[in-house]
Scaffold this motif. Structure first.
Motif, PDB file in Angstrom:
ATOM      1  N   PRO A 175     -28.101 -68.386  52.234  1.00  0.00           N
ATOM      2  CA  PRO A 175     -28.864 -68.577  53.474  1.00  0.00           C
ATOM      3  C   PRO A 175     -28.120 -69.529  54.405  1.00  0.00           C
ATOM      4  O   PRO A 175     -27.488 -70.482  53.951  1.00  0.00           O
ATOM      5  CB  PRO A 175     -30.175 -69.194  52.991  1.00  0.00           C
ATOM      6  CG  PRO A 175     -30.303 -68.749  51.558  1.00  0.00           C
ATOM      7  CD  PRO A 175     -28.902 -68.691  51.035  1.00  0.00           C
ATOM      8  N   GLU A 176     -28.160 -69.242  55.695  1.00  0.00           N
ATOM      9  CA  GLU A 176     -27.432 -70.029  56.682  1.00  0.00           C
ATOM     10  C   GLU A 176     -27.801 -71.518  56.610  1.00  0.00           C
ATOM     11  O   GLU A 176     -26.976 -72.397  56.831  1.00  0.00           O
ATOM     12  CB  GLU A 176     -27.714 -69.487  58.078  1.00  0.00           C
ATOM     13  CG  GLU A 176     -26.892 -70.119  59.170  1.00  0.00           C
ATOM     14  CD  GLU A 176     -27.195 -69.485  60.516  1.00  0.00           C
ATOM     15  OE1 GLU A 176     -26.249 -68.952  61.141  1.00  0.00           O
ATOM     16  OE2 GLU A 176     -28.375 -69.505  60.936  1.00  0.00           O
ATOM     17  N   LYS A 177     -29.066 -71.776  56.326  1.00  0.00           N
ATOM     18  CA  LYS A 177     -29.504 -73.154  56.097  1.00  0.00           C
ATOM     19  C   LYS A 177     -30.455 -73.160  54.911  1.00  0.00           C
ATOM     20  O   LYS A 177     -31.088 -72.148  54.597  1.00  0.00           O
ATOM     21  CB  LYS A 177     -30.174 -73.734  57.332  1.00  0.00           C
ATOM     22  CG  LYS A 177     -31.392 -72.964  57.825  1.00  0.00           C
ATOM     23  CD  LYS A 177     -31.944 -73.586  59.093  1.00  0.00           C
ATOM     24  CE  LYS A 177     -33.159 -72.802  59.601  1.00  0.00           C
ATOM     25  NZ  LYS A 177     -33.697 -73.365  60.861  1.00  0.00           N
ATOM     26  N   LYS A 178     -30.534 -74.289  54.243  1.00  0.00           N
ATOM     27  CA  LYS A 178     -31.350 -74.382  53.040  1.00  0.00           C
ATOM     28  C   LYS A 178     -32.816 -74.523  53.424  1.00  0.00           C
ATOM     29  O   LYS A 178     -33.254 -75.581  53.863  1.00  0.00           O
ATOM     30  CB  LYS A 178     -30.927 -75.594  52.201  1.00  0.00           C
ATOM     31  CG  LYS A 178     -29.506 -75.510  51.673  1.00  0.00           C
ATOM     32  CD  LYS A 178     -29.408 -74.528  50.527  1.00  0.00           C
ATOM     33  CE  LYS A 178     -28.007 -74.559  49.914  1.00  0.00           C
ATOM     34  NZ  LYS A 178     -27.860 -73.597  48.833  1.00  0.00           N
ATOM     35  N   PRO A 179     -33.605 -73.441  53.272  1.00  0.00           N
ATOM     36  CA  PRO A 179     -35.007 -73.522  53.669  1.00  0.00           C
ATOM     37  C   PRO A 179     -35.904 -74.080  52.573  1.00  0.00           C
ATOM     38  O   PRO A 179     -37.003 -74.528  52.825  1.00  0.00           O
ATOM     39  CB  PRO A 179     -35.359 -72.062  53.957  1.00  0.00           C
ATOM     40  CG  PRO A 179     -34.490 -71.306  52.993  1.00  0.00           C
ATOM     41  CD  PRO A 179     -33.236 -72.110  52.817  1.00  0.00           C
ATOM     42  N   TYR A 180     -35.407 -74.006  51.337  1.00  0.00           N
ATOM     43  CA  TYR A 180     -36.273 -74.326  50.205  1.00  0.00           C
ATOM     44  C   TYR A 180     -35.404 -74.621  49.001  1.00  0.00           C
ATOM     45  O   TYR A 180     -34.387 -73.989  48.795  1.00  0.00           O
ATOM     46  CB  TYR A 180     -37.196 -73.130  49.914  1.00  0.00           C
ATOM     47  CG  TYR A 180     -38.098 -73.307  48.720  1.00  0.00           C
ATOM     48  CD1 TYR A 180     -39.158 -74.200  48.768  1.00  0.00           C
ATOM     49  CD2 TYR A 180     -37.884 -72.587  47.560  1.00  0.00           C
ATOM     50  CE1 TYR A 180     -39.994 -74.366  47.675  1.00  0.00           C
ATOM     51  CE2 TYR A 180     -38.713 -72.744  46.465  1.00  0.00           C
ATOM     52  CZ  TYR A 180     -39.772 -73.633  46.529  1.00  0.00           C
ATOM     53  OH  TYR A 180     -40.591 -73.790  45.456  1.00  0.00           O
ATOM     54  N   ASN A 181     -35.820 -75.602  48.241  1.00  0.00           N
ATOM     55  CA  ASN A 181     -35.047 -75.967  47.051  1.00  0.00           C
ATOM     56  C   ASN A 181     -36.004 -76.133  45.872  1.00  0.00           C
ATOM     57  O   ASN A 181     -36.547 -77.198  45.643  1.00  0.00           O
ATOM     58  CB  ASN A 181     -34.292 -77.282  47.317  1.00  0.00           C
ATOM     59  CG  ASN A 181     -33.008 -77.362  46.518  1.00  0.00           C
ATOM     60  OD1 ASN A 181     -32.521 -76.355  46.012  1.00  0.00           O
ATOM     61  ND2 ASN A 181     -32.459 -78.545  46.390  1.00  0.00           N
ATOM     62  N   GLY A 182     -36.258 -75.051  45.198  1.00  0.00           N
ATOM     63  CA  GLY A 182     -37.213 -75.099  44.096  1.00  0.00           C
ATOM     64  C   GLY A 182     -37.305 -73.762  43.419  1.00  0.00           C
ATOM     65  O   GLY A 182     -36.293 -73.093  43.200  1.00  0.00           O
ATOM     66  N   THR A 183     -38.519 -73.338  43.115  1.00  0.00           N
ATOM     67  CA  THR A 183     -38.717 -72.055  42.466  1.00  0.00           C
ATOM     68  C   THR A 183     -39.701 -71.202  43.266  1.00  0.00           C
ATOM     69  O   THR A 183     -40.565 -71.720  43.977  1.00  0.00           O
ATOM     70  CB  THR A 183     -39.276 -72.232  41.033  1.00  0.00           C
ATOM     71  OG1 THR A 183     -40.522 -72.936  41.105  1.00  0.00           O
ATOM     72  CG2 THR A 183     -38.296 -72.999  40.161  1.00  0.00           C
ATOM     73  N   HIS A 184     -39.528 -69.897  43.154  1.00  0.00           N
ATOM     74  CA  HIS A 184     -40.466 -68.936  43.731  1.00  0.00           C
ATOM     75  C   HIS A 184     -41.167 -68.264  42.561  1.00  0.00           C
ATOM     76  O   HIS A 184     -40.542 -67.543  41.780  1.00  0.00           O
ATOM     77  CB  HIS A 184     -39.729 -67.900  44.590  1.00  0.00           C
ATOM     78  CG  HIS A 184     -40.600 -66.788  45.085  1.00  0.00           C
ATOM     79  ND1 HIS A 184     -41.588 -66.971  46.034  1.00  0.00           N
ATOM     80  CD2 HIS A 184     -40.635 -65.470  44.757  1.00  0.00           C
ATOM     81  CE1 HIS A 184     -42.186 -65.829  46.268  1.00  0.00           C
ATOM     82  NE2 HIS A 184     -41.618 -64.889  45.511  1.00  0.00           N
ATOM     83  N   LEU A 185     -42.460 -68.547  42.428  1.00  0.00           N
ATOM     84  CA  LEU A 185     -43.199 -67.984  41.299  1.00  0.00           C
ATOM     85  C   LEU A 185     -43.504 -66.518  41.547  1.00  0.00           C
ATOM     86  O   LEU A 185     -43.875 -66.129  42.658  1.00  0.00           O
ATOM     87  CB  LEU A 185     -44.493 -68.774  41.081  1.00  0.00           C
ATOM     88  CG  LEU A 185     -44.321 -70.253  40.737  1.00  0.00           C
ATOM     89  CD1 LEU A 185     -45.682 -70.919  40.590  1.00  0.00           C
ATOM     90  CD2 LEU A 185     -43.508 -70.413  39.459  1.00  0.00           C
TER      91      LEU A 185
END
Length: 444
Positions: free
Chosen positions: A24-34
């Motif tokens: 992704p061009e920028k980091k929108p989220y840093n975790g998990t997608h359940l």
């Protein structure tokens, strides 16, 4: 890497460069997608190809660069696709989005033109696999990227966009909304349908399965192969063919069903075609009278819930429904009998059914093997999904196709660009069975 084979007396080859990984061009989220319980029900790879004729509007090399840059931008919105599938201690799946490699992107060059490729409506897996990228030597789905992209440039100046996408992240409708969003970013326009990644409404069961045990309610049971169906596929090659039904043919099938049963006041195109294929396939495979035969198909639940799913829902908004009877019941009863069975299977999909289905998959682990599809016809309908609609800036796709269709599956696809052009069904059968099936379709 070069993949080639002998076609039409000449060497047709696709030469692929090494993959690069698109973040992704920028980091929108840093975790998990359940993943929801409905997501866990369909862990399989969707493999599709889109053909674009550039007609001199730009070079295929420049088009490839635009698509690559747009992918980085669209992944900001659809970041789970850049993640990796993981399994927890209970065997339940989730997507890890922390510092992952991203989406593998491959550029390839074909030494032939789009015209030489021919019609891609009917799958030719050995040929079509050249146009998608699969990580070499990886068979465990937990080790596969959730999506891969390959852009293959043809000698004539056009290109093929080949995608693999794990079904557990999105169903066909959501997957195509992603491709359209990707195309919109490539054209520099705002997203028509921004994705909604919240699937919490399906995250845990709200009630226990109603009326029956889960295996009875959803018929998650194996069917005995009393007709030696598997041996037919082993003895003969499986061939794939397509059959088109225009609006006149569909109207005749609906009229036939309603004349046979006065209780049928309305028939959809799906119900009559599903009934037709189910009966014809049973006949061509010469099922024994007491052979159990099951028809399984997906139902879109977006509008069937008391609170409809939001526009742009990105995930799996589908459940399966089924009808089962003996081969003799299917053949000895009129056509309308099968049509009514299909109708009833669709009607039972309501709020209670969906929540029960959701609860059932709450307790399903990836380590539990799925039931056998012996004696089962699976119908997947893409008639309401405009797979050719994505315009990256040079017009819509001229062709669309699936790389492979399992032998138990019949695919319903639009017969043309407009809905009024009818429905095309595509399936594979052993050679002798396909000859009989074709004769039956010619009589319709």
């Amino acid at each position: 890497m070069e993949v080639s084979n002998q076609e039409n007396g000449g060497l047709i080859s696709v030469k692929s460069l090494e993959p690069i990984f698109i973040q992704p061009e920028k980091k929108p989220y840093n975790g998990t997608h359940l993943l929801s319980n409905l997501d866990r029900a369909v862990v399989a790879m969707m493999k599709t190809i889109y053909i674009y004729n550039l007609d001199g509007k730009t070079s295929s090399e420049a088009a490839c660069d635009v698509i690559k840059q747009a992918l980085s931008k669209v992944l900001v919105y659809y970041y789970p696709l850049a993640g990796r599938l993981k399994s927890n201690s209970d065997g339940k799946l989730f997507v890890e989005c922390i510092d992952t490699e991203g989406v593998p992107f491959v550029e390839a060059i074909a030494n032939f033109s789009i015209v030489e490729l021919g019609d891609i409506t009917v799958p030719d897996t050995p040929k079509f696999e050249k146009f998608i990228y699969e990580v070499p030597g990886v068979e465990n789905i937990l080790e596969m990227p959730l999506m891969t992209v390959q852009v293959t440039r043809f000698k004539c100046g056009g290109f093929a966009l080949g995608l693999t996408m794990n079904h557990c992240v999105a169903d066909g409708k959501a997957g195509m909304e992603f491709v359209n969003s990707w195309a919109e970013i490539a054209r520099g326009v705002p997203l028509t349908t921004p994705p909604v990644l919240d699937n919490s409404m399906f995250m845990s069961g709200k009630r226990s399965p109603l009326d029956k045990s889960p295996t009875e309610k959803f018929n998650i049971v194996d069917i005995s192969d009393v007709s030696n169906l598997e041996s037919q596929y082993q003895k003969e090659n499986t061939v794939y063919k397509s059959f088109s039904f225009d609006q006149n043919k569909l109207a005749e099938l609906k009229k036939k069903a309603m004349e046979e049963d006065e209780g049928l006041k309305y028939c959809s195109s799906f119900t009559v075609l599903a009934a037709l294929v189910w009966r014809a396939r049973n006949q061509t495979l010469k099922m024994e009278p007491h052979q159990k035969s099951r028809l399984l198909f997906t139902v879109d639940i977006r509008s069937k819930l008391n609170t409809p799913l939001p526009k742009g829902f990105f995930g799996n908004g589908i459940v399966t429904s089924e009808c089962t009877c003996t081969a003799s019941e299917l053949s000895e009863n009129p056509f309308s009998f099968a049509v009514k069975m299909v109708q009833n299977a669709i009607k039972k999909v309501n709020e209670d059914y969906v929540q029960s289905y959701n609860d059932f998959f709450e307790n399903i682990s990836i380590t539990i093997p799925p039931p056998s599809l012996t004696g089962t016809l699976v119908i997947t309908s893409w008639t309401r999904i405009a797979f050719n609609s994505a315009d990256f800036g040079w017009g819509e796709a001229s062709q669309f196709g699936s790389v492979e269709i399992p032998k138990e599956v019949c695919l319903f696809s639009p017969a043309g660009i407009k809905e009024t052009e009818g429905v095309m069904l595509i399936l594979g059968l052993p050679v002798s069975a396909m000859n009989t099936f074709q004769e039956l379709m010619n009589k319709v």
